[in-house]
Motif scaffolding. Structure first.
Motif, short mmCIF file in Angstrom:
data_model
loop_
_atom_site.label_atom_id
_atom_site.label_comp_id
_atom_site.label_asym_id
_atom_site.label_seq_id
_atom_site.Cartn_x
_atom_site.Cartn_y
_atom_site.Cartn_z
N ALA A 1 40.91 -16.53 -40.79
CA ALA A 1 41.52 -17.71 -40.16
C ALA A 1 40.46 -18.67 -39.63
O ALA A 1 40.64 -19.88 -39.62
N ASP A 2 39.31 -18.10 -39.19
CA ASP A 2 38.25 -18.96 -38.68
C ASP A 2 37.69 -19.88 -39.76
O ASP A 2 37.22 -20.98 -39.48
N LEU A 3 37.70 -19.39 -41.01
CA LEU A 3 37.14 -20.21 -42.08
C LEU A 3 37.87 -21.53 -42.17
O LEU A 3 37.28 -22.58 -42.45
N GLU A 4 39.18 -21.50 -41.93
CA GLU A 4 39.96 -22.73 -41.96
C GLU A 4 39.53 -23.65 -40.81
O GLU A 4 39.40 -24.85 -40.99
N LEU A 5 39.32 -23.03 -39.64
CA LEU A 5 38.90 -23.81 -38.47
C LEU A 5 37.60 -24.56 -38.75
O LEU A 5 37.46 -25.73 -38.40
N GLY B 1 33.61 -25.89 -46.98
CA GLY B 1 32.29 -25.29 -47.17
C GLY B 1 32.06 -24.02 -46.37
O GLY B 1 31.04 -23.35 -46.52
N ALA B 2 33.02 -23.66 -45.48
CA ALA B 2 32.80 -22.51 -44.59
C ALA B 2 32.70 -21.20 -45.37
O ALA B 2 31.83 -20.37 -45.09
N LYS B 3 33.55 -21.01 -46.37
CA LYS B 3 33.52 -19.76 -47.13
C LYS B 3 32.17 -19.59 -47.83
O LYS B 3 31.56 -18.51 -47.78
N GLU B 4 31.69 -20.66 -48.47
CA GLU B 4 30.40 -20.61 -49.16
C GLU B 4 29.28 -20.29 -48.17
O GLU B 4 28.39 -19.49 -48.45
N ALA B 5 29.35 -20.93 -47.00
CA ALA B 5 28.30 -20.70 -46.00
C ALA B 5 28.31 -19.25 -45.52
O ALA B 5 27.25 -18.64 -45.34
N VAL B 6 29.51 -18.68 -45.34
CA VAL B 6 29.61 -17.29 -44.91
C VAL B 6 29.06 -16.36 -46.00
O VAL B 6 28.30 -15.43 -45.71
N ASP B 7 29.40 -16.65 -47.25
CA ASP B 7 28.87 -15.84 -48.35
C ASP B 7 27.34 -15.88 -48.37
O ASP B 7 26.68 -14.85 -48.60
N ASP B 8 26.79 -17.07 -48.14
CA ASP B 8 25.33 -17.20 -48.10
C ASP B 8 24.73 -16.37 -46.97
O ASP B 8 23.68 -15.75 -47.13
N LEU B 9 25.41 -16.38 -45.81
CA LEU B 9 24.90 -15.61 -44.67
C LEU B 9 24.96 -14.11 -44.95
O LEU B 9 24.08 -13.35 -44.55
#
Ligand code: ZN
Ligand code: ZN
Length: 818
Positions: free
Chosen positions: A476-480, A484-492
């Motif tokens: 749910a945070d990814l929507e917040l 680009g949030a999903k891609e950034a999380v995958d990179d992390l």
């Protein structure tokens, strides 16, 4: 921050020594009579406006109404009441009105009413500067409301008080940096406050632009996330200077739908607004283009003379100067001129800028309020946190970058019921020159939109790391956090910073991520007097290579220092007092490679691109120039490390044939492109809220990645800041204005008003003014006025083929960068 109360309106205090010149028209007549040729290119009358009151909203508690009445507020202005009503009803709202229109009351009213009605509720107030928060604290505390317990919580708050504030304060004033570094990471200590948070006030929200604005946007999302954990959804109240489309900008900043209140119902005095172009200097037979010898009298000297003249006339005047150095020079020159006329009169002029220590700033503010000072030269630091309105005259030395800033600065002029004078003094550069000759680009046009890009991966990644360190990220945070949030999380995850578990993403390290909201600038560099160890002030890290390199002349309160050493590891520069009669100007060299193409326009022999580039730049030398004449004394080498930058660029290519057909000789191609690049950078601030120091450029007759003659313009911030993108979207307009600015300049071979650049790494060589017009004519003839962008296929990146390219001319392999 401005205050609505008539009682708070500045009074002249100690009277001027001479009778003031009342009518601004008469004052302007006297100023322009001083020189031979008339420097005024346009005079605009901005009429006075009567205020419009509204009744107090019926939900206003009697205690609050009485408190405002004690401060002299009989009733709110209509825009204050509208914004307050929306916020009280639970709508997030931005109030975007002029200087001194009383934006504070618009948020104080619903926030304080709620605190009085609900003894458990809390309010968080954010300002971009500590000084502004301190002013607001004074204003709220001065209302003496029961149980509100306002308190500042920032880097200066003593440890001993922090615990009390967390437990008991209900109106906490802080800044985004403290929210980011202190409050959110320590949310466990703040749970009592956050679970009762009713309002978040974001003051001066237009200052959150570019990379800094993008960071703040995510800090606010992190705040919303922490509140949501307690089932709390605070209402946001934002205050902005007048800006284009404030609802959209506030929506991007908060991630929420935001209603906008933009109709200013406060009264305003009339302003006579003059556009002023300093006169041409007599031609110097020895001057060459490469000398960058000014062709016009410098805007600094002109402003200093105007300031001396208005102060001598007893007129309380504020001069806005863009650079900290410039403000010091204007104050010093005005003081000298006044002392020559009447010994001692120079004391009535001072300089002011953000780097000053708090005590120095407050003393200068106080002196101007009380009339001990008549003239103040300031950087735009004064735009924030200082309650100075009702001045008789405002001088604006050089285009302040945006129409929004122009009106905010001019808004300092005008006592209630009185008339005031504002003068924009053009610098010797393409944009200023264009504007004083195109008043239609200034007056009667909407102000610019605030540009920020929360999807910048260089901002999003680090911010998601901070969020994960505060509490594991959930889907749910990814929507917040948005695009680009999903891609950034995958990179992390791939980088080993986050661990994915069925319940979400977890921060893997013991230490918190280190993230600086102010972009790549890094920690500020301290300026220390070597002999005494005295801290003179600070310079932001990004500017330190330019301003504090060894040998740089650094000005503080009119006192000149020379830098002995710049210690980048310790973040400090050692200086000694010395007053040479030259100024110093650092230069850098740049190389650029194309990493990928985001979007392009195929326009026959012309190609227009937007994409990611890697820029390597290094401050390599500095020029010493005589202060009086601008004459170049010498260029000295420097040994500073190179800095790497992955950023966003806009670029255009032309086929060599199209340039030959336009009458550009092969040998003149580098000069043609270089001149077009300089002017293009100079005019870009017309389209985006940036200044030429936020952007860089590079031109070359043959770039290895585009295989064509190319002009690049890029954002000077990692990951980009939205400026190059804006240039791409408005390319036809931007390049048309660039072309006109060059063609209309009265000089023969190019000058700082058209194609020369003050920060050119190549010493403004080669430059070909007539060929730059030809280059831009070719581009404009082919570029559709309203271009549909195309997404490149995999084959396009990273080698963007110039469309319609033919043979390339191997003689043209010389490059130039700004
Ligand atoms: Zn020119
Ligand atoms: Zn250049």
């Amino acid at each position: 921050m401005q205050d609505v109360s008539p009682a708070a309106t500045v009074s002249a205090g100690r009277g001027p020594d001479r009778p003031p010149v009342d009518a601004p028209a008469e004052l302007l007549r006297r100023l322009r009579a001083r020189t031979g040729a008339d420097p005024v290119t346009h005079v605009e009358r901005v009429p006075a406006r009567a205020g419009e009151r509204a009744p107090w909203p019926e939900w206003t508690p009697e205690q609050l109404r009485a408190a405002f009445a004690r401060r002299g507020v009989v009733a709110p202005w209509r825009h204050q009441s509208r914004a307050a009503d929306l916020a009280y009803a639970g709508r997030s709202v931005v109030v975007a009105t002029g200087t001194a229109s009383g934006k504070s009351l618009a948020y104080q009213l619903p926030a304080l009413a709620t605190l009085l009605a609900d003894p458990r509720a809390t309010v968080l107030y954010l300002s971009p500067t500590k000084a502004l928060a301190a002013d607001q604290l004074r204003a709220v505390a001065g209302l003496e409301l029961d149980g509100v317990r306002p308190a500042c919580y920032d880097g200066d708050t003593p440890r001993a008080e922090r615990d009390w504030i967390r437990r008991h304060a209900r109106f906490v004033l802080t800044n985004p940096d403290m929210l980011h570094h202190g409050i959110l990471p320590g949310h466990a200590h703040w749970s009592g406050f956050l679970r009762r948070l009713a309002y978040v006030v974001v003051d001066e929200c237009h200052t959150y632009r570019g990379v800094f604005g993008s960071h703040v946007a995510h800090v606010l999302r992190r705040l919303r996330r922490q509140c949501a954990r307690f089932g709390r959804t605070p209402v946001f109240i934002l205050a902005s200077a007048t800006s284009g489309d404030p609802a959209t900008a506030a929506g991007r900043l908060t991630g929420l739908p935001v209603a906008a209140v933009t109709e200013d119902a406060s009264p305003r005095g009339g302003v006579t607004f003059a556009l002023w172009e300093p006169p041409l200097l007599p031609a110097d037979a020895d001057a060459t283009v490469a000398d960058l010898t000014p062709v016009r009298r410098s805007a600094l000297r002109e402003t200093a003379d105007l300031l001396a003249d208005t102060v001598a006339a007893g007129v309380r005047t504020l001069a806005f100067v863009r650079s900290r150095k410039g403000a010091e020079v204007v104050a010093a020159n005005a003081r000298r001129a006044l002392d020559e006329a009447v010994p001692g009169l120079g004391e009535r002029v001072a300089a002011y800028r953000a780097g000053y220590l708090r005590e120095e700033r407050r003393e200068l503010e106080r002196a101007l309020l009380h009339g001990d000072l008549l003239g103040l030269a300031s950087t735009n630091a004064l735009e924030l946190g200082v309650d100075l309105v009702g001045l008789d005259a405002v001088l604006i030395c050089g285009w302040p970058g945006t129409r929004a800033s122009l009106w905010q600065q001019a808004g300092r002029a005008g006592r209630s019921g009185g008339e005031a004078l504002a003068v924009l003094v053009a610098r010797d550069d393409p944009l200023d020159t264009y504007l004083v000759h195109h008043p239609e680009a200034l007056f009667g046009r909407p102000v610019e939109a605030t540009v920020l890009d929360p999807a910048n991966p260089y901002v999003l990644g680090p911010q998601l790391a901070c969020a994960a360190a505060e509490a594991p990220l959930t889907p749910a945070d990814l929507e917040l956090f948005g695009e680009g949030a999903k891609e950034a999380v995958d990179d992390l995850v791939a980088a080993g910073a986050l661990r994915q578990r069925p319940t979400g993403w977890y921060w893997r390290h013991r230490e918190r991520p280190e993230v600086d909201l102010r972009g790549e600038g890094g920690a500020p560099v301290c300026v220390v007097e070597a002999a005494t160890g005295r801290l003179l002030g600070t310079v932001d890290g990004g500017s330190s290579h330019f301003l504090l390199h060894p040998g740089a002349v650094y000005l503080h309160q009119g006192v000149s220092y020379v830098v002995d050493a710049l210690d980048l590891a310790d973040g400090c520069a050692l200086v000694h007092p010395e007053e040479p009669d030259w100024s110093t100007h650092a230069r850098d060299v740049t190389s650029l490679t194309v990493a990928s193409v985001r979007s392009y326009v195929d326009a026959g022999p012309v190609g227009l691109f937007l994409g990611e580039v890697d820029v390597t730049s290094q401050v390599v030398s500095y020029q010493r120039r005589r202060i009086a004449s601008g004459e170049v004394i010498d260029t000295r080498p420097l040994d500073l490390p190179a800095r790497e930058l992955r950023t966003v660029a806009v670029w255009f290519t032309l086929s060599p044939e199209s340039m030959t057909s336009a009458g550009i000789a092969p040998a003149d191609v580098p000069g043609a492109l270089h001149a077009a690049e300089h002017a293009g950078i100079g005019l870009l601030p017309l389209m985006a809220t940036c200044d030429r120091w936020d952007i860089g450029g590079l031109s070359t007759a043959l770039h290895p990645d585009t295989e064509a003659p190319t002009v690049f313009v890029y954002d000077g911030h990692p990951g980009g800041a939205g400026f190059a993108e804006r240039a791409y979207r408005t390319a036809a307009q931007w390049l048309r204005a660039t072309r006109d600015a060059i063609a209309e300049c009265g000089c023969e071979a190019g000058c700082p008003s058209c194609v020369q650049s003050p920060k050119c790494g190549n010493g403004n060589n080669p430059l070909s003014k007539p060929d730059a017009v030809r280059v831009l004519d070719v581009v404009l003839a082919n570029l559709p006025a309203d271009h549909p962008p195309r997404q490149p296929g995999p084959a396009d990146a990273p080698d963007a083929e110039p469309p319609g390219d033919g043979e390339r001319d191997r003689m043209l392999a010389s490059g130039a960068q700004e």
